[in-house]
Design a protein around this motif. Sequence first.
Motif, PDB file in Angstrom:
ATOM      1  N   UNK A 134      -0.172  -4.030   9.659  1.00  0.00           N
ATOM      2  CA  UNK A 134       0.481  -3.201   8.668  1.00  0.00           C
ATOM      3  C   UNK A 134       1.828  -2.750   9.181  1.00  0.00           C
ATOM      4  N   UNK A 148       4.741  -0.076   8.401  1.00  0.00           N
ATOM      5  CA  UNK A 148       4.974   1.171   7.680  1.00  0.00           C
ATOM      6  C   UNK A 148       6.460   1.420   7.489  1.00  0.00           C
ATOM      7  N   UNK A 153      -3.754  15.855   9.534  1.00  0.00           N
ATOM      8  CA  UNK A 153      -4.836  15.036   9.000  1.00  0.00           C
ATOM      9  C   UNK A 153      -4.478  13.566   9.132  1.00  0.00           C
ATOM     10  N   UNK A 154      -5.471  12.730   9.051  1.00  0.00           N
ATOM     11  CA  UNK A 154      -5.242  11.295   9.148  1.00  0.00           C
ATOM     12  C   UNK A 154      -4.618  10.730   7.892  1.00  0.00           C
ATOM     13  N   UNK A 155      -4.187   9.513   7.977  1.00  0.00           N
ATOM     14  CA  UNK A 155      -3.611   8.808   6.832  1.00  0.00           C
ATOM     15  C   UNK A 155      -4.699   8.467   5.828  1.00  0.00           C
ATOM     16  N   UNK A 202      -0.094  11.317   4.218  1.00  0.00           N
ATOM     17  CA  UNK A 202      -0.471  12.000   5.458  1.00  0.00           C
ATOM     18  C   UNK A 202      -0.205  13.494   5.304  1.00  0.00           C
ATOM     19  N   UNK A 256      -3.382   0.379  -3.571  1.00  0.00           N
ATOM     20  CA  UNK A 256      -2.981  -0.893  -2.978  1.00  0.00           C
ATOM     21  C   UNK A 256      -2.695  -1.903  -4.071  1.00  0.00           C
ATOM     22  N   UNK A 274       0.839  -1.185   0.000  1.00  0.00           N
ATOM     23  CA  UNK A 274       0.000   0.000   0.000  1.00  0.00           C
ATOM     24  C   UNK A 274       0.885   1.250   0.000  1.00  0.00           C
ATOM     25  N   UNK A 290       3.834   7.195   2.908  1.00  0.00           N
ATOM     26  CA  UNK A 290       4.285   5.967   3.560  1.00  0.00           C
ATOM     27  C   UNK A 290       4.031   4.759   2.664  1.00  0.00           C
ATOM     28  N   UNK A 305       0.228   5.132   1.532  1.00  0.00           N
ATOM     29  CA  UNK A 305      -0.643   6.052   2.259  1.00  0.00           C
ATOM     30  C   UNK A 305      -0.019   7.447   2.210  1.00  0.00           C
ATOM     31  N   UNK A 338       1.573  -5.475   4.239  1.00  0.00           N
ATOM     32  CA  UNK A 338       0.767  -6.234   5.195  1.00  0.00           C
ATOM     33  C   UNK A 338       1.561  -7.472   5.590  1.00  0.00           C
ATOM     34  N   UNK A 392      -5.463   6.330   2.193  1.00  0.00           N
ATOM     35  CA  UNK A 392      -4.969   5.315   1.272  1.00  0.00           C
ATOM     36  C   UNK A 392      -4.910   5.883  -0.141  1.00  0.00           C
TER      37      UNK A 392
END
Lengths: 115, 113
Positions: A103, A105, A42-44, A38, A49, A34, A90, A36, A94, A46
């Motif tokens: 996950x 990172x 703010x949040x991560x 950021x 993938x 994946x 990032x 991501x 998995x 996606x």
Amino acid sequence: AQSVTQLDSHVSVSEGTPVLLRCNYSSSYSPSLFWYVQHPNKGLQLLLKYTSAATLVKGINGFEAEFKKSETSFHLTKPSAHMSDAAEYFCVVRAISGGYNKLIFGAGTRLAVHP
Amino acid sequence: DAGVTQSPTHLIKTRGQQVTLRCSPISGHKSVSWYQQVLGQGPQFIFQYYEKEERGRGNFPDRFSARQFPNYSSELNVNALLLGDSALYLCASSLGQGFDEQFFGPGTRLTVL
């Protein structure tokens, strides 16, 4: 064991030029990978993938990544950078450990976009 | 639909205290995971809960604990806080246990003085 290595901690590009963020992975089996993003405070989110379907994966906001098993790489690219792309990115793998998923990172790549 | 929500947004504690962080997943999501993101690093996996049971645990000491409630919301507890616990704590929810797509909340910024 599964892991990811992001080869650049900082990348700086000019607006309108291509973006390349590099990621190598290590996995003892076919990985799920994946990217991501950021943004500050703010949040991560996606971006895209890879789960063993097409090796070229298209994501949101014009980003794409190519899975190369022979090179164990999953680099993120975008043809033309926009100022709003400035953020932390990032690469994530998995991992299956002890019968459950988690996950893992990478350390992140900070992308700066200059006018 | 609302995304993943976390509370509080910011928190300041002193060493030795205890803290509880809260997370509400996206409606319909049954799995919640917690991550710790220290400044300048990528997030590290702490816990996964699915259907109210712990399904996975990362390399964190027993001072860290969590639980999931019948409505699938979750709490992360940290006891005997250390300076090194200062971090952004992220909650992520997903439909199931498979991690195919996780949706992250904005995080709780914990500062330990």
